[in-house]
Design an enzyme around this catalytic site. Structure first.
Site, PDB file in Angstrom:
ATOM      1  N   SER A  46      38.727  43.338  40.521  1.00  0.00           N
ATOM      2  CA  SER A  46      39.495  44.289  39.709  1.00  0.00           C
ATOM      3  C   SER A  46      40.990  44.095  39.950  1.00  0.00           C
ATOM      4  O   SER A  46      41.817  44.584  39.177  1.00  0.00           O
ATOM      5  CB  SER A  46      39.096  45.737  40.030  1.00  0.00           C
ATOM      6  OG  SER A  46      39.180  45.982  41.421  1.00  0.00           O
ATOM      7  N   GLU A 182      26.914  49.541  39.021  1.00  0.00           N
ATOM      8  CA  GLU A 182      28.041  50.063  38.230  1.00  0.00           C
ATOM      9  C   GLU A 182      27.566  50.573  36.868  1.00  0.00           C
ATOM     10  O   GLU A 182      26.864  49.848  36.137  1.00  0.00           O
ATOM     11  CB  GLU A 182      29.098  48.951  38.042  1.00  0.00           C
ATOM     12  CG  GLU A 182      30.277  49.389  37.194  1.00  0.00           C
ATOM     13  CD  GLU A 182      31.496  48.478  37.302  1.00  0.00           C
ATOM     14  OE1 GLU A 182      31.450  47.490  38.056  1.00  0.00           O
ATOM     15  OE2 GLU A 182      32.494  48.779  36.622  1.00  0.00           O
TER      16      GLU A 182
HETATM   17  O1  KIV Z   1      36.182  44.609  41.497  1.00  0.00           O
HETATM   18  C1  KIV Z   1      35.933  45.805  41.737  1.00  0.00           C
HETATM   19  O2  KIV Z   1      36.811  46.610  42.013  1.00  0.00           O
HETATM   20  C2  KIV Z   1      34.551  46.235  41.669  1.00  0.00           C
HETATM   21  C3  KIV Z   1      34.257  47.698  41.475  1.00  0.00           C
HETATM   22  C4  KIV Z   1      32.911  47.905  40.982  1.00  0.00           C
HETATM   23  C5  KIV Z   1      34.461  48.531  42.635  1.00  0.00           C
HETATM   24  O3  KIV Z   1      33.674  45.436  41.734  1.00  0.00           O
END
Ligand code: KIV
Length: 265
Positions: A46, A182
């Site tokens: 992310s 998720e």
């Molecule tokens: O990359 C990310 O932040 C994740 C989220 C699901 C927490 O994989």
């Protein structure tokens, strides 16, 4: 406070104490979350959206994740550090092993996370055979955003839900030590948790899983524009980032987060 190990994470599950997790991408926020008693810090891909400003996580590279993981690791004294394997960096077992080793040796990760389904079973097996701790990410898999047509709730159809349960079991049997789920309906989160022995950490996966993870910038109200339904802004009732993160950890540990308004049915 003693360092968090995988054994400790399993004991939190066994004792029905919520496992608290957050993303972090730098040493200062990592230290803040660590001081608040967070159990797991994820250097998520992310970071492509949160730090780099991309629309998806697809452009993130292994070097990007290593850079941020190394910075985060300097801020941590207690929390368990997980790093994401970016898009197309685990497309065959040898490539996956090579990149996982880099995340651990150059970044300081204790566990790697990959977005998994049936095609990743042999990869998880290969990593586990080399004693690498693995978290398998199921449900909404952001690296597949262009294929699935957007960031949307997964597993609403019974057939799709059953496939996710089967994949979760197969990934556990292949050696995954944690499952991250998720954006799935509460009931599917519950079924997957009940089907597995390893801890299940949810993000938009309802209250019945073993722990919760959110993007730190979302809970601190830094993210501009709209945020997903599962996000709770902890700055609303707290006067500082440290008090907001402490409140998040407490809310996860005591089951106060997520509330009904953060969940999918
Ligand atoms: O990359 C990310 O932040 C994740 C989220 C699901 C927490 O994989």
């Amino acid at each position: 406070m003693p360092k968090i190990s995988l054994k400790k994470i399993n004991s939190l599950k066994k004792n029905k104490i919520g496992i608290s997790a957050l993303t972090s991408y730098d040493a200062s926020f990592a230290k803040l979350a660590d001081n608040c008693g967070i159990d797991i810090i994820l250097v998520g891909d992310s970071l492509g959206m949160v730090i780099q400003g991309h629309d998806t996580t697809v452009p993130v590279t292994v070097d990007d994740v290593i850079y941020h993981t190394r910075n985060v690791s300097r801020g941590l004294h207690r929390a368990f550090l997980v790093a994401d394997m970016p898009f197309m960096t685990y497309s065959d077992p040898n490539q996956a092993l090579e990149n996982a080793v880099r995340l651990m040796q150059e970044g300081g990760a204790m566990m790697i996370k990959l977005e998994g389904g049936e095609d990743q079973i042999s990869i998880v097996e290969h990593l586990a055979r080399h004693d690498i701790a693995v978290c398998a990410h199921l449900g909404l898999k952001p690296q597949s955003v262009h294929k699935i047509g957007g960031f949307r709730v997964q597993g609403r159809e019974p057939k799709e839900a059953q496939k996710m349960i089967d994949n979760a079991k197969a990934l556990q049997d292949a050696g995954a030590d944690l499952v991250l789920l998720e954006c799935v309906p509460n009931e599917l989160g519950k079924s997957i948790k009940e089907s597995l022995e390893v801890p299940v950490i949810g993000i938009g996966a309802g209250p019945f899983v073993d722990g919760q993870i959110l993007v730190l910038y979302d809970i601190l109200d830094i993210t501009q524009g709209s945020t997903p339904k599962f996000v709770k802004n902890f700055m609303i009732d707290h006067d500082s980032p440290i008090n907001a993160v402490k409140a998040y950890v407490d809310a996860v540990k005591t089951g106060k987060y997520p509330a009904a308004e953060h969940c999918f049915s």
